[in-house]
Design an enzyme around this catalytic site. Structure first.
Site, PDB file in Angstrom:
ATOM      1  N   HIS A 122       0.685  -0.988  -0.383  1.00 35.98           N
ATOM      2  CA  HIS A 122       0.229   0.112   0.204  1.00 35.98           C
ATOM      3  C   HIS A 122       0.852   1.425   0.123  1.00 35.98           C
ATOM      4  CE1 HIS A 122      -3.709  -2.976   2.184  1.00 35.98           C
ATOM      5  NE2 HIS A 122      -3.755  -2.509   0.331  1.00 35.98           N
ATOM      6  N   CYS A 150       3.446  20.975  -6.659  1.00 38.62           N
ATOM      7  CA  CYS A 150       4.783  20.724  -6.641  1.00 38.62           C
ATOM      8  C   CYS A 150       5.858  21.995  -7.809  1.00 38.62           C
ATOM      9  CB  CYS A 150       4.673  19.277  -7.999  1.00 38.62           C
ATOM     10  SG  CYS A 150       6.746  19.419  -8.734  1.00 38.62           S
ATOM     11  N   THR A 191      -3.895  -7.931  11.466  1.00 36.13           N
ATOM     12  CA  THR A 191      -4.237  -7.511   9.846  1.00 36.13           C
ATOM     13  C   THR A 191      -5.247  -8.701  10.336  1.00 36.13           C
ATOM     14  OG1 THR A 191      -4.572  -7.143   7.585  1.00 36.13           O
ATOM     15  CG2 THR A 191      -3.421  -9.065   8.463  1.00 36.13           C
ATOM     16  N   PRO A 217      -4.861 -10.295  18.952  1.00 36.88           N
ATOM     17  CA  PRO A 217      -5.598 -10.314  20.297  1.00 36.88           C
ATOM     18  C   PRO A 217      -7.018 -10.872  19.792  1.00 36.88           C
ATOM     19  CG  PRO A 217      -4.566  -8.131  19.898  1.00 36.88           C
ATOM     20  CD  PRO A 217      -4.402  -8.876  18.520  1.00 36.88           C
TER      21      PRO A 217
END
Ligand code: NAD
Length: 248
Positions: A122, A150, A191, A217
């Site tokens: 990602h 920019c 995840t 967890p």
């Protein structure tokens, strides 16, 4: 969980694995103080849904709001340190004959911990690119409240991350899929598995015959014969597992 609690078959499998592949998500960085998307945001940002800020539509609607949110997250990341979970993966890389680390995280903490050849699915929040042609930009100036552009072309600037609804870098995704299909042990760490296509990698590995180890967890994976569910924090369980398998 103590050493004695890890199943002996898992320790044996890891000790003899030729190729270990790992997929990490926001949970591995939670112990470094970086909130997962699904945790309540704090302070100024508590009124926004992060899932709605991380989209091309949000950037089109309000580029400065999205820029400011990422600037806030970049600051969190800049002050964060890798935790014991990141460090344990560096140790696994040292021990495994072949090792692939795939991350959905954009924080760069794996590299900071010492992991090499990390596959970033990602992107990375520390990099900035031009919104129109994707060229990486390293210097720009900011005036509060104004759009950030920019200095060379005037194009809007944005973080080099993959937003919801955007394509993943094809080379990274290909490399991740190959690793999932060729490893003998695949770890899914921190995840929720809700973001695709990364969410499918653990099942891809399982179907190709790998042993799957899930570290979280919360219960994110249904019990299955070839799946070890290690329920707990990555920063606690991973160093214990490394010690149990390789003695360090
Ligand atoms: P997620 O927020 O959907 O899920 C996080 C998972 O981590 C949960 O299942 C949670 O139970 C678990 N978790 C929480 N604390 C943990 C711990 N100490 N040890 C192990 N697991 C723990 O995250 P996701 O699945 O990575 O998907 C969210 C998307 O948001 C990704 O695309 C990612 O790029 C992005 N994101 C990245 C960061 C980062 O770079 N640190 C932070 C937030 C979001």
């Amino acid at each position: 969980m103590t050493h004695a609690d890890f199943p002996a078959a898992l320790l044996h499998r890891l000790r003899h694995a030729r190729h270990i592949a790992v997929l990490t998500g926001a949970g591995i960085s939670a112990e470094s103080g970086i909130p997962t998307f699904r945790h309540a945001q704090t302070g100024l940002w508590s009124q926004y849904d992060p899932l709605e800020l991380a989209t091309p539509q949000a950037f089109q609607r309000n580029p400065r709001l999205v820029w400011d949110w990422y600037a806030w997250r970049r600051q969190l990341v800049a002050h964060a340190q890798p935790n014991a979970g990141h460090t344990a993966l560096v140790a696994i890389q040292r021990h495994a004959p072949q090792f692939t680390l795939i991350t959905q995280n954009v924080d760069g903490l794996h590299q900071q911990a010492g992991s090499t050849a990390v596959i970033e699915l990602h992107g990375n929040i520390r990099r900035i690119k031009r919104a129109d042609d994707g060229v990486i930009v390293t210097a720009w100036t900011e005036t509060e409240g104004e759009l950030v552009r920019c200095p060379q072309t005037g194009s809007l600037l944005r973080p080099d991350v993959v937003w919801f609804g955007e394509m993943l870098p094809p080379d990274a995704l290909d490399a991740a899929r190959v690793a999932a299909q060729t490893c003998d042990v695949f770890f899914s760490i921190g995840t929720s598995g809700l973001v695709e296509p990364a969410g499918s990698l653990p099942r891809l590995a399982l179907h190709a015959g790998a042993t799957l180890v899930v570290v979280n967890p919360e219960a994110t994976f249904a019990p299955h014969n070839d799946v070890y569910l290690l329920q707990g924090a990555a920063g606690v369980l991973l160093p214990q597992l490394v010690a149990a398998v390789w003695g360090d």
